[in-house]
Design a protein around this motif. Structure first.
Motif, PDB file in Angstrom:
ATOM      1  N   ASN A 165       0.791  -1.230   0.000  1.00  0.00           N
ATOM      2  CA  ASN A 165       0.000   0.000   0.000  1.00  0.00           C
ATOM      3  C   ASN A 165       0.823   1.280   0.000  1.00  0.00           C
ATOM      4  OD1 ASN A 165      -2.837  -1.006   0.097  1.00  0.00           O
ATOM      5  ND2 ASN A 165      -1.980  -2.124   1.825  1.00  0.00           N
ATOM      6  N   ALA A 166       2.149   1.150  -0.064  1.00  0.00           N
ATOM      7  CA  ALA A 166       3.014   2.331  -0.109  1.00  0.00           C
ATOM      8  C   ALA A 166       2.963   2.969  -1.496  1.00  0.00           C
ATOM      9  CB  ALA A 166       4.448   1.933   0.232  1.00  0.00           C
ATOM     10  N   HIS A 167       3.239   4.252  -1.528  1.00  0.00           N
ATOM     11  CA  HIS A 167       3.304   4.991  -2.790  1.00  0.00           C
ATOM     12  C   HIS A 167       4.758   5.403  -2.994  1.00  0.00           C
ATOM     13  CE1 HIS A 167      -1.099   5.249  -3.071  1.00  0.00           C
ATOM     14  NE2 HIS A 167      -0.997   5.169  -1.746  1.00  0.00           N
ATOM     15  N   PRO A 168       5.374   4.956  -4.093  1.00  0.00           N
ATOM     16  CA  PRO A 168       6.799   5.234  -4.275  1.00  0.00           C
ATOM     17  C   PRO A 168       7.140   6.717  -4.415  1.00  0.00           C
ATOM     18  CG  PRO A 168       5.904   4.067  -6.186  1.00  0.00           C
ATOM     19  CD  PRO A 168       4.823   4.148  -5.162  1.00  0.00           C
ATOM     20  N   ALA A 169       6.144   7.535  -4.690  1.00  0.00           N
ATOM     21  CA  ALA A 169       6.318   8.988  -4.767  1.00  0.00           C
ATOM     22  C   ALA A 169       4.952   9.618  -4.509  1.00  0.00           C
ATOM     23  CB  ALA A 169       6.837   9.388  -6.143  1.00  0.00           C
ATOM     24  N   PRO A 170       4.920  10.871  -4.097  1.00  0.00           N
ATOM     25  CA  PRO A 170       3.624  11.521  -3.877  1.00  0.00           C
ATOM     26  C   PRO A 170       2.748  11.444  -5.133  1.00  0.00           C
ATOM     27  CG  PRO A 170       5.395  12.872  -3.010  1.00  0.00           C
ATOM     28  CD  PRO A 170       6.040  11.753  -3.784  1.00  0.00           C
ATOM     29  N   GLY A 171       1.522  10.978  -4.955  1.00  0.00           N
ATOM     30  CA  GLY A 171       0.584  10.871  -6.062  1.00  0.00           C
ATOM     31  C   GLY A 171       0.754   9.639  -6.932  1.00  0.00           C
ATOM     32  N   ALA A 172       1.797   8.845  -6.686  1.00  0.00           N
ATOM     33  CA  ALA A 172       2.038   7.637  -7.487  1.00  0.00           C
ATOM     34  C   ALA A 172       1.110   6.512  -7.027  1.00  0.00           C
ATOM     35  CB  ALA A 172       3.494   7.203  -7.358  1.00  0.00           C
ATOM     36  N   ASN A 173       0.829   5.603  -7.926  1.00  0.00           N
ATOM     37  CA  ASN A 173      -0.025   4.466  -7.612  1.00  0.00           C
ATOM     38  C   ASN A 173       0.704   3.465  -6.729  1.00  0.00           C
ATOM     39  OD1 ASN A 173      -2.053   5.501  -9.293  1.00  0.00           O
ATOM     40  ND2 ASN A 173      -1.191   4.477 -11.075  1.00  0.00           N
ATOM     41  N   SER A 174      -0.029   2.898  -5.790  1.00  0.00           N
ATOM     42  CA  SER A 174       0.519   1.833  -4.948  1.00  0.00           C
ATOM     43  C   SER A 174       0.469   0.516  -5.711  1.00  0.00           C
ATOM     44  CB  SER A 174      -0.300   1.705  -3.665  1.00  0.00           C
ATOM     45  OG  SER A 174      -1.611   1.253  -3.976  1.00  0.00           O
ATOM     46  N   ILE A 175       1.189  -0.468  -5.223  1.00  0.00           N
ATOM     47  CA  ILE A 175       1.160  -1.807  -5.820  1.00  0.00           C
ATOM     48  C   ILE A 175      -0.245  -2.377  -5.713  1.00  0.00           C
ATOM     49  CG2 ILE A 175       2.036  -4.167  -5.595  1.00  0.00           C
ATOM     50  CD1 ILE A 175       4.721  -2.827  -4.621  1.00  0.00           C
ATOM     51  N   SER A 176      -0.887  -2.200  -4.569  1.00  0.00           N
ATOM     52  CA  SER A 176      -2.240  -2.738  -4.423  1.00  0.00           C
ATOM     53  C   SER A 176      -3.180  -2.113  -5.449  1.00  0.00           C
ATOM     54  CB  SER A 176      -2.776  -2.557  -2.999  1.00  0.00           C
ATOM     55  OG  SER A 176      -2.852  -1.192  -2.644  1.00  0.00           O
ATOM     56  N   TRP A 177      -3.096  -0.803  -5.672  1.00  0.00           N
ATOM     57  CA  TRP A 177      -3.963  -0.154  -6.653  1.00  0.00           C
ATOM     58  C   TRP A 177      -3.662  -0.686  -8.060  1.00  0.00           C
ATOM     59  CZ3 TRP A 177      -4.083   2.460 -11.166  1.00  0.00           C
ATOM     60  CH2 TRP A 177      -5.285   3.091 -11.501  1.00  0.00           C
ATOM     61  N   LEU A 178      -2.388  -0.819  -8.393  1.00  0.00           N
ATOM     62  CA  LEU A 178      -2.005  -1.263  -9.739  1.00  0.00           C
ATOM     63  C   LEU A 178      -2.484  -2.682 -10.036  1.00  0.00           C
ATOM     64  CD1 LEU A 178       1.550   0.281  -9.789  1.00  0.00           C
ATOM     65  CD2 LEU A 178      -0.288   0.855 -11.401  1.00  0.00           C
ATOM     66  N   VAL A 179      -2.318  -3.590  -9.086  1.00  0.00           N
ATOM     67  CA  VAL A 179      -2.761  -4.972  -9.306  1.00  0.00           C
ATOM     68  C   VAL A 179      -4.288  -5.021  -9.320  1.00  0.00           C
ATOM     69  CG1 VAL A 179      -2.713  -7.347  -8.417  1.00  0.00           C
ATOM     70  CG2 VAL A 179      -0.638  -5.929  -8.315  1.00  0.00           C
ATOM     71  N   TRP A 180      -4.924  -4.293  -8.401  1.00  0.00           N
ATOM     72  CA  TRP A 180      -6.393  -4.226  -8.385  1.00  0.00           C
ATOM     73  C   TRP A 180      -6.904  -3.694  -9.721  1.00  0.00           C
ATOM     74  CZ3 TRP A 180      -9.307   0.318  -8.799  1.00  0.00           C
ATOM     75  CH2 TRP A 180     -10.682   0.167  -8.584  1.00  0.00           C
ATOM     76  N   HIS A 181      -6.318  -2.622 -10.219  1.00  0.00           N
ATOM     77  CA  HIS A 181      -6.744  -2.029 -11.483  1.00  0.00           C
ATOM     78  C   HIS A 181      -6.520  -2.991 -12.648  1.00  0.00           C
ATOM     79  CE1 HIS A 181      -7.456   0.853 -14.665  1.00  0.00           C
ATOM     80  NE2 HIS A 181      -6.269   0.549 -15.167  1.00  0.00           N
ATOM     81  N   ALA A 182      -5.411  -3.693 -12.656  1.00  0.00           N
ATOM     82  CA  ALA A 182      -5.144  -4.665 -13.729  1.00  0.00           C
ATOM     83  C   ALA A 182      -6.264  -5.701 -13.786  1.00  0.00           C
ATOM     84  CB  ALA A 182      -3.792  -5.338 -13.511  1.00  0.00           C
ATOM     85  N   ALA A 183      -6.673  -6.179 -12.622  1.00  0.00           N
ATOM     86  CA  ALA A 183      -7.755  -7.176 -12.562  1.00  0.00           C
ATOM     87  C   ALA A 183      -9.092  -6.556 -12.918  1.00  0.00           C
ATOM     88  CB  ALA A 183      -7.813  -7.798 -11.169  1.00  0.00           C
TER      89      ALA A 183
END
Length: 173
Positions: free
Chosen positions: A31-49
């Motif tokens: 759930n971390a964001h690598p930079a301000p406003g960047a997508n988290s891993i959870s968001w990216l995988v959720w969005h891919a699905a």
């Protein structure tokens, strides 16, 4: 190898990336964001699905896996059956938190298997059918399926890169 076999193989490729990406990942990194406003891993995988799920529901006329199988409750994500994060701003991205990486991976598996089952029903003529004439050239069913797969691959690549930034992690190592 016929077209359906190629599409089936391509459809499953995101699963291999997700399995390696999510192995041993903690909720903090997920759930971390690598930079301000960047997508988290959870968001990216959720969005891919979810993009796969929503677009496939449009192709088939069936309910989304999200709705049918109660994934909002399973993941603790308050999003509707047609919401896959397109247009999310930083606040919506930050609000999407998933604590269970295995459940997140299971969502992706369910969506991919739904896509694979659908591809298995299609004939070459079905793949050539124009389903969206708002584009030039018009979009065929086969092209839409490739687009769905491509979107998932891109977002899982982004998630892998994000994990590398957050933990110094490398895909395949």
């Amino acid at each position: 190898m016929d077209t359906r076999e190629i599409l089936t193989d391509a459809s499953r490729r995101p699963l291999y990336t997700a399995a390696v990406l999510l192995k041993g990942i903690g909720a903090e990194t997920l759930n971390a964001h690598p930079a301000p406003g960047a997508n988290s891993i959870s968001w990216l995988v959720w969005h891919a699905a979810r993009q796969m799920d929503v677009q496939l529901a449009e192709l088939t006329g069936r309910p989304t896996v999200w709705e049918r199988d109660g994934w909002a409750q399973k993941l603790g994500v308050d999003r509707g059956p047609d919401d896959f994060g397109f247009g999310d701003g930083p606040e919506q991205v930050a609000a999407l938190r998933i604590e269970d990486s295995a459940a997140l991976e299971a969502l992706l598996v369910a969506c991919v298997e739904e896509l694979v089952a659908y591809v298995d029903t299609l004939s070459p003529e079905d793949l050539d059918e124009v389903i969206d004439d708002r584009w030039d050239p018009p979009v065929t069913r086969g092209v839409r399926i490739v687009s769905i797969i491509d979107d998932a691959v891109v977002h899982l690549g982004q998630a892998s890169y994000a994990r590398g930034l957050l933990e110094g992690w490398k895909l395949g190592v």
